[in-house]
Design an enzyme around this catalytic site. Structure first.
Site, short mmCIF file in Angstrom:
data_model
loop_
_atom_site.label_atom_id
_atom_site.label_comp_id
_atom_site.label_asym_id
_atom_site.label_seq_id
_atom_site.Cartn_x
_atom_site.Cartn_y
_atom_site.Cartn_z
N LEU A 14 41.48 35.53 40.44
CA LEU A 14 41.27 34.76 39.22
C LEU A 14 42.46 35.03 38.31
O LEU A 14 42.94 36.16 38.22
CB LEU A 14 39.98 35.20 38.51
CG LEU A 14 38.65 34.64 39.02
CD1 LEU A 14 37.49 35.31 38.29
CD2 LEU A 14 38.58 33.13 38.85
N ASP A 15 42.94 34.00 37.63
CA ASP A 15 44.04 34.18 36.69
C ASP A 15 43.64 35.16 35.58
O ASP A 15 42.45 35.30 35.28
CB ASP A 15 44.43 32.84 36.06
CG ASP A 15 44.99 31.86 37.08
OD1 ASP A 15 45.58 32.32 38.06
OD2 ASP A 15 44.82 30.65 36.88
#
Length: 312
Positions: free
Chosen positions: A53-54
């Protein structure tokens, strides 16, 4: 005279921990930083995560410990669900709010946003962002981008199973997205902005589903740290069994002798097994069946071992 110095001992003994933990990732941290933080809390010898996930993003990040790492690929390949907030009229170099604004444009009046969204439902192609974790010649694209290097990226085919409008206020769109593996939400935002004619970027992203797991099963690192004061038993109770990662697959039970062959790498014949696809495999016992791995149905109907749990 040579004086031998005593070797420094690791103050924390690493534990053999097995199972999945569903973390609700906090914003501002990379997936790996989140993993390392939880790994330290558990004093786990071996751990990994199942899909980045960013840093900007929050939500469900399945972490795998010990033997569960063998089954991480099935979550990497699983469908995902997100709630994404998209800002129209501003294009950034990263495709999200962490980036530098490159272009600001007036947002045109949108008479029917659903007709625009319809263009992105079903199978579509995307060009991965330069700020994605996709690797080219062994290097993640985001590292190349930060070094000022841009490389050509091939279009990738993905599927958007659901794309629903949650809210539309002024330049802000909130979307509920259910999609296949490999879908880049920031690329989807940029493509929507391109169709609208003003550019766009992701300002907020929350993953609510990853394979069989949902956001209501997650726990934050803050809660984990508080539970650590109660000892490892409290933490270990949060771990989901390895079999939970493939719980949507049909189950096959093996008797002791047959399971022994299977666990030694041999395909086995199983009565009433599915005729194709993948299955989760258990060793049948009087007290409780034991998950021993996953298998794939061969053309001749036998079940071939593909991933096995050691020591099961």
């Amino acid at each position: 005279m040579i004086v031998e110095r005593p070797m420094k001992k690791d103050k924390t003994m690493k534990r053999n921990v097995n199972g999945f933990l569903l973390l609700d990732k906090t914003p501002g941290l990379t997936s790996n930083a989140s993993l390392q933080k939880v790994k330290k809390i558990y004093s786990a010898a071996k751990a990994g995560h199942t899909g980045s996930l960013d840093p900007l993003a929050t939500g469900i990040l399945p972490l795998c410990f010990g033997e569960a790492t063998k089954f991480s690929q099935f979550l990497l390949e699983a469908n995902k669900r997100y709630v994404a907030t998209i800002i129209l009229g501003k294009t950034t170099d990263t495709g999200d709010a962490d980036g530098k604004i490159l272009v600001e444009s007036k947002v045109p009046k949108i008479s029917n946003i659903n007709s625009i969204l319809e263009q992105f439902r079903g199978p579509i192609t995307q060009v991965p962002s330069m700020y994605s974790a996709l690797k080219v010649n062994g290097q993640p694209l985001y590292k190349l981008a930060r070094a000022g290097i841009e490389v050509e990226r091939k279009k990738r085919r993905v599927s958007i199973y659901k794309l629903e409008l949650v809210r539309h206020v002024d330049e802000e769109l909130v979307l509920d997205i259910f999609c296949s593996k490999g879908t880049y939400i920031r690329s989807l935002a940029e493509d929507i902005g391109s169709v609208v004619g003003c550019g766009a970027h992701v300002s907020d992203l929350r993953r609510t589903c990853s394979g069989p797991y949902t956001i209501d099963q997650t726990i934050t690192t803050d809660k984990l740290e508080r539970l650590r004061d109660d000892g490892y038993d409290a933490l270990d109770k949060l771990l989901l069994p390895i079999s939970s990662s493939v719980e949507q697959w049909p189950a096959v039970g093996l008797e002791d002798i047959t399971s022994s062959y299977f666990q030694h790498g041999q395909p086995v014949q199983v009565a009433n097994s599915p005729v194709q696809g993948w299955v989760r495999v258990y060793r049948e016992a009087d007290d409780e069946d034991t998950f021993i791995g996953v298998g794939e149905i061969l053309e001749d109907g036998r079940v071939a071992p593909r991933r096995l749990v050691s020591g099961s």
